[in-house]
Design an enzyme around this catalytic site. Structure first.
Site, mmCIF file in Angstrom:
data_model
loop_
_atom_site.group_PDB
_atom_site.id
_atom_site.type_symbol
_atom_site.label_atom_id
_atom_site.label_comp_id
_atom_site.label_asym_id
_atom_site.label_seq_id
_atom_site.Cartn_x
_atom_site.Cartn_y
_atom_site.Cartn_z
ATOM 1 N N CYS A 65 -0.947 6.426 8.716
ATOM 2 C CA CYS A 65 -1.320 5.087 8.238
ATOM 3 C C CYS A 65 -2.510 5.260 7.310
ATOM 4 O O CYS A 65 -2.552 6.188 6.509
ATOM 5 C CB CYS A 65 -1.627 4.154 9.408
ATOM 6 S SG CYS A 65 -2.977 4.712 10.472
ATOM 7 N N ARG B 282 0.825 -1.202 0.000
ATOM 8 C CA ARG B 282 0.000 0.000 0.000
ATOM 9 C C ARG B 282 0.859 1.251 0.000
ATOM 10 O O ARG B 282 0.515 2.256 -0.642
ATOM 11 C CB ARG B 282 -0.959 -0.008 1.192
ATOM 12 C CG ARG B 282 -2.136 -0.968 1.013
ATOM 13 C CD ARG B 282 -3.046 -0.954 2.209
ATOM 14 N NE ARG B 282 -3.660 0.342 2.416
ATOM 15 C CZ ARG B 282 -4.378 0.656 3.499
ATOM 16 N NH1 ARG B 282 -4.561 -0.238 4.456
ATOM 17 N NH2 ARG B 282 -4.915 1.849 3.623
#
Length: 281
Positions: free
Chosen positions: A238, A178
């Site tokens: 995050c 990611r």
């Protein structure tokens, strides 16, 4: 009370009158992940005397972003409802894949509650050791909660932009795929990739294989491998501020403090005006 307590320590102190134990399990339920009900799982089995914190209920209901911090009034109300108010020590644990006790720890400290610890290994370790489990709903005595601060070590987008332009390190807790953009973001309308200049320290790298937290040199090595110096200013990010909190707690274990970007990539990646990068750090 140390910020990280062992299962043996908790077993020895469960009867302390000023100690409260709270289940801070929260399941993010990203697309493709199995659905889990934290409240129902609490009723099936929890540490004796623990209360279900309902961490999901602390989030700001008016925010378009997931999991953002509540205002002071909502925080105080939710804390009081869970019996986690003034004058007590609080031990947090969870049974969640994203170790959400760390998010609760960050939130409580943001509002001035500092006598708070995390149970090392969480409910998984407690169960594995054959320690007692209680079932059913725990009766809670409401307790007044007074927020003594608001927003401590919580960063917004402007502060993250400043960090990227300055000396602070922006550290991303998401997995490598990611972070690099090789894997699409699971949230609709959110671009892949990362913030230019950010470092990548996937949150799983601060844990031992048994789910306990790394400590000392092992933990320092995890930061070093990601090119992060814990002695320098840090902003953790995050997907939605959950696993960034894990890195903030890990930094605290090393004697350093870090801010958490509350909106994280859910905000940054959805904003067409923000710079974005792909590939390795």
């Amino acid at each position: 009370m140390d910020p990280l307590v062992s299962t043996q320590w908790l077993a020895d102190h469960l009867a302390d009158r000023d100690l409260r134990v709270a289940d801070a399990s929260y399941h993010i339920d990203l697309p493709g992940e199995p659905k889990r009900d934290a409240a129902a799982e609490f009723d099936v089995g929890h540490i004796p005397g623990a209360v279900f914190m309902n961490l999901a209920g602390f989030s700001d209901p008016d925010s378009s972003l997931p999991s953002t911090m509540p205002n002071a009034a909502r925080f105080a109300s939710r804390m009081a409802r869970a019996g986690l108010g003034d004058g007590v020590r609080i031990v947090l644990y969870d049974d969640a894949s994203h170790v959400t006790a760390a998010r609760a720890w960050v939130m409580l400290r943001a509002f001035g509650f500092t006598d708070v610890a995390i149970l090392d290994g969480g409910l998984t370790k407690w169960r594995a050791e054959g320690r007692p489990i209680e079932t059913g709903e725990h009766i809670v005595r409401p307790r007044h909660a007074t927020p003594r601060a608001q927003g401590r070590d919580i960063a917004d987008m402007a502060e993250v932009r400043a960090a990227l332009d300055g000396d602070a390190q922006v550290v991303d807790a998401r997995g490598r795929a990611r972070f690099t953009g090789a894997e699409a973001d699971p949230r609709a309308g959110v671009a892949p990739g990362h913030m230019p200049g950010a470092r990548n320290l996937p949150y799983k790298q601060v844990f031992n294989p048994d789910g306990t937290w790394k400590r000392g040199q092992d933990l320092r090595d995890a930061f070093a491998a990601a090119g992060v110096d814990p002695a320098r200013p840090m902003v953790m990010t995050c997907g939605s501020g959950i696993t960034a909190s894990i890195l903030a707690f890990a930094a605290h274990l090393l004697g350093h403090e870090a801010a958490v970007y509350d909106g994280s990539w859910s905000e940054w990646g959805a904003d067409p005006s923000t710079p974005k990068a792909a590939g390795d750090a």
